[in-house]
Design a protein around this motif. Sequence first.
Motif, PDB file in Angstrom:
ATOM      1  N   VAL A  61      20.293  25.079   1.918  1.00 54.44           N
ATOM      2  CA  VAL A  61      20.780  24.640   3.403  1.00 54.44           C
ATOM      3  C   VAL A  61      20.975  25.846   4.324  1.00 54.44           C
ATOM      4  O   VAL A  61      20.547  25.876   5.475  1.00 54.44           O
ATOM      5  CB  VAL A  61      22.113  23.827   3.157  1.00 54.44           C
ATOM      6  CG1 VAL A  61      22.585  23.546   4.727  1.00 54.44           C
ATOM      7  CG2 VAL A  61      22.031  22.883   2.381  1.00 54.44           C
ATOM      8  N   PRO A  65      18.956  24.664   7.694  1.00 53.84           N
ATOM      9  CA  PRO A  65      19.901  23.953   8.068  1.00 53.84           C
ATOM     10  C   PRO A  65      19.589  22.302   8.222  1.00 53.84           C
ATOM     11  O   PRO A  65      20.618  21.496   8.090  1.00 53.84           O
ATOM     12  CB  PRO A  65      20.274  24.337   9.346  1.00 53.84           C
ATOM     13  CG  PRO A  65      19.845  25.798   9.297  1.00 53.84           C
ATOM     14  CD  PRO A  65      18.668  25.822   8.744  1.00 53.84           C
ATOM     15  N   LEU A  67      18.461  20.333   6.231  1.00 46.72           N
ATOM     16  CA  LEU A  67      18.589  19.648   5.131  1.00 46.72           C
ATOM     17  C   LEU A  67      20.076  19.331   4.866  1.00 46.72           C
ATOM     18  O   LEU A  67      20.481  18.200   4.091  1.00 46.72           O
ATOM     19  CB  LEU A  67      18.291  20.700   3.808  1.00 46.72           C
ATOM     20  CG  LEU A  67      17.294  21.261   3.450  1.00 46.72           C
ATOM     21  CD1 LEU A  67      17.115  22.328   2.493  1.00 46.72           C
ATOM     22  CD2 LEU A  67      16.330  20.153   3.207  1.00 46.72           C
ATOM     23  N   GLY A  68      21.091  19.768   5.558  1.00 41.65           N
ATOM     24  CA  GLY A  68      22.556  19.603   5.481  1.00 41.65           C
ATOM     25  C   GLY A  68      22.984  18.198   5.849  1.00 41.65           C
ATOM     26  O   GLY A  68      24.138  17.883   5.693  1.00 41.65           O
ATOM     27  N   TYR A  73      23.227  17.720   0.025  1.00 40.96           N
ATOM     28  CA  TYR A  73      23.175  19.046   0.662  1.00 40.96           C
ATOM     29  C   TYR A  73      24.350  19.178   1.478  1.00 40.96           C
ATOM     30  O   TYR A  73      24.956  20.296   1.508  1.00 40.96           O
ATOM     31  CB  TYR A  73      21.877  19.383   1.675  1.00 40.96           C
ATOM     32  CG  TYR A  73      20.587  19.266   0.821  1.00 40.96           C
ATOM     33  CD1 TYR A  73      20.345  20.490   0.206  1.00 40.96           C
ATOM     34  CD2 TYR A  73      19.968  18.183   0.418  1.00 40.96           C
ATOM     35  CE1 TYR A  73      18.987  20.593  -0.740  1.00 40.96           C
ATOM     36  CE2 TYR A  73      18.471  17.995  -0.423  1.00 40.96           C
ATOM     37  CZ  TYR A  73      18.321  19.335  -0.734  1.00 40.96           C
ATOM     38  OH  TYR A  73      17.169  19.371  -1.514  1.00 40.96           O
ATOM     39  N   THR A  74      24.957  18.167   2.057  1.00 43.02           N
ATOM     40  CA  THR A  74      26.079  17.980   2.941  1.00 43.02           C
ATOM     41  C   THR A  74      27.325  18.689   2.027  1.00 43.02           C
ATOM     42  O   THR A  74      28.059  19.269   2.503  1.00 43.02           O
ATOM     43  CB  THR A  74      26.266  16.641   3.374  1.00 43.02           C
ATOM     44  OG1 THR A  74      25.113  16.151   4.286  1.00 43.02           O
ATOM     45  CG2 THR A  74      27.720  16.525   4.397  1.00 43.02           C
ATOM     46  N   ALA A  77      26.898  22.364   1.007  1.00 43.80           N
ATOM     47  CA  ALA A  77      27.168  23.168   2.287  1.00 43.80           C
ATOM     48  C   ALA A  77      28.612  23.199   2.419  1.00 43.80           C
ATOM     49  O   ALA A  77      29.156  24.292   2.740  1.00 43.80           O
ATOM     50  CB  ALA A  77      26.462  22.846   3.287  1.00 43.80           C
TER      51      ALA A  77
END
Length: 298
Positions: A61, A65, A67-68, A73-74, A77
Motif C-alpha cells: 500500500v 496508495p 490499493l488502500g 489492503y485497507t 494499512a
Amino acid sequence: MLDSWHDGPTKSAIVEFVAAAVDAVEPEERIAVFDNDGTLWCEKPAYIQLDFLVRRIAEQVVADPSLGVNQPYTAAAAGDLAWFGDAVTKHYNGDDSDLKLLAGAVLSANATITTEEHAARVHAFFADATHPSLGRAYTACGYAPMVELLRYLESFGFTNYIVSGGGRDFMRPVTTTMYGIPPERVIGSSVGLIFANGELLTTAQPEFLNDGPVKPVRIWGRVGRRPILAVGNSNGDIEMLQYTAAGPGPSLAMLVSHDDADREFAYTAGAEKALDHAEKFGWTRASMRDDWRTVFSG
C-alpha cells in the motif's frame, strides 16, 4: 515424561494409546499428524502468518496508495488484524466472502521471488516480531506440552508431521528449531512454483489450500500411510481427525480446547463443529486450563 501435563483422563488416554500402539503397530506405521495454528502454537488474536502477510501487504500500500481503498489492503494499512482473523473465522463457519478478498492479496504478496528469498523474509520476520498481547517472541509462542508430546511420541518410534492450513514455506524455516520437525515433514498450503534460470520462483497461483477434507488427501499423497494419532483444534481439522479415527488399529484423535483466558485465550469460534464431533465420537479433548501445567516454556 509428559511432566507438563496434569495427571487425569487426557494424559492417561495418551499414555494408554501409545502403549497399545507399541504393542500392535509396527514403527513405520506409527504416524502422528499435528495441526499448527492453535495446536502447536498460538493463533490469537490473529494467525502469526497473518501478521507476516499484513506487514507485507501494508508495504504494498505504501508503494501504491491506490490499493488502500479496498480490503484487505485497507485493514493492512490500518494494522487491523481483527479483520483478517474474522475472515478466517467466517470461513470456518461457511462464509468465504472475505476469504476470497484475502486470498487474492495473500497470493500476490510474495510472488515472483526465489524460495530462498521467501525464506529470508520469513527469518527476518521471526527475528523481530513479537506477539501483540503476550509480549513474547513468536518463536516462543509454541505450546510446551505439545512439544513435550512430540518428544514423547518420538521416544516410542513415532514419526511426527505438521499438517496445517498455514503456509508450508512460512512454517518450514522455524519448525526444526521450535518443534524438532524437519521441513520435509511439513504439509501446508502452498502457491505454485516455477523453475527458471536455475531457481525456483514463487507465483501468485494457488496450489493447495490445506484445510478440511484436503488434509487427509495431502497426508496420503505425502506420507502414503494413514496416521494413527492426530491432534487439531478447529473445524478445519475435522476430516483429518476422522481419517485417523477410522483406521483399523489403535488410534487417538485429540482436540485442543482453548479455555484458559488467564494464560492464553479462551474461545470456541471456528471450532464449534469440531467440539460437537469430539462429543459425539468420543475424541479426546486436551484442556489448556485443566490438562496443562504450563502453556509456554520460560
